[in-house]
Design an enzyme around this catalytic site. Structure first.
Site, mmCIF file in Angstrom:
data_model
loop_
_atom_site.group_PDB
_atom_site.id
_atom_site.type_symbol
_atom_site.label_atom_id
_atom_site.label_comp_id
_atom_site.label_asym_id
_atom_site.label_seq_id
_atom_site.Cartn_x
_atom_site.Cartn_y
_atom_site.Cartn_z
ATOM 1 N N HIS A 52 40.316 26.434 -34.990
ATOM 2 C CA HIS A 52 39.297 27.240 -34.310
ATOM 3 C C HIS A 52 38.519 26.571 -33.191
ATOM 4 O O HIS A 52 37.783 27.258 -32.486
ATOM 5 C CB HIS A 52 38.297 27.764 -35.350
ATOM 6 N N LYS A 112 50.544 34.359 -37.161
ATOM 7 C CA LYS A 112 49.206 34.638 -37.657
ATOM 8 C C LYS A 112 48.685 35.836 -36.876
ATOM 9 O O LYS A 112 48.731 35.854 -35.640
ATOM 10 C CB LYS A 112 48.298 33.418 -37.483
ATOM 11 N N HIS A 140 35.215 27.237 -42.718
ATOM 12 C CA HIS A 140 35.936 28.512 -42.709
ATOM 13 C C HIS A 140 35.332 29.423 -41.638
ATOM 14 O O HIS A 140 34.114 29.499 -41.506
ATOM 15 C CB HIS A 140 35.842 29.187 -44.083
#
Length: 147
Positions: free
Chosen positions: A40, A68, A144
């Site tokens: 990310h 993904k 996350h």
């Protein structure tokens, strides 16, 4: 004698710097933190193009076995991202209370659905928007991407 004293001072300085917050997160969170960074974080670029998404999704190993469906790249310095962990806790999608929100520059990459791994194709959307990340550890680090 002077050399011995210099070595002692350097060692003391190193230990002091480690104690002031340059300590890495615990091993359990470290793997999750490293995965968060890989999937990310890309501070050097602003992204925004389909070509960017196609390239970055492959480089970051998110197209090896399947495409993904969706991924977000954050275009901020890691310290800015980590500072989100110090904002007020909010509830994550999974019900835990370890999420935090902030506003950052991002590129959202969405699978077009017309390709197969490893040659996945993506549509890009660049924006500055609110994101929610889960944080863990001491010191708290992002582990996350929630939304």
């Amino acid at each position: 004698m002077a050399l011995q004293r210099t070595r002692s001072l350097l060692l003391l300085l190193l230990l002091t710097l480690l104690g002031l917050g340059l300590v890495q997160p615990s091993y359990g969170q470290d793997g999750m933190y490293q995965r968060f960074l890989r999937q990310h974080v890309h501070p050097e670029e602003t992204g925004g193009s389909d070509r960017y998404c196609n390239l970055m999704m492959q480089r970051r190993k998110m197209t090896l076995y399947h495409c993904k469906r969706f991924n977000t790249f954050i275009h901020e310095d890691i310290w800015n991202i980590r500072s989100i962990c110090s904002t007020t806790n909010i509830q994550c999608k999974n019900g835990k209370m370890n999420c935090h929100e902030g506003v950052v520059k991002v590129t959202d990459c969405r699978d077009t659905g017309s390709s197969r791994a490893p040659n996945c194709r993506y549509r890009a959307m660049a924006s500055t928007r609110r994101v929610v990340i889960a944080c863990e550890g001491n010191p708290q680090v992002p582990v996350h991407f929630d939304s």
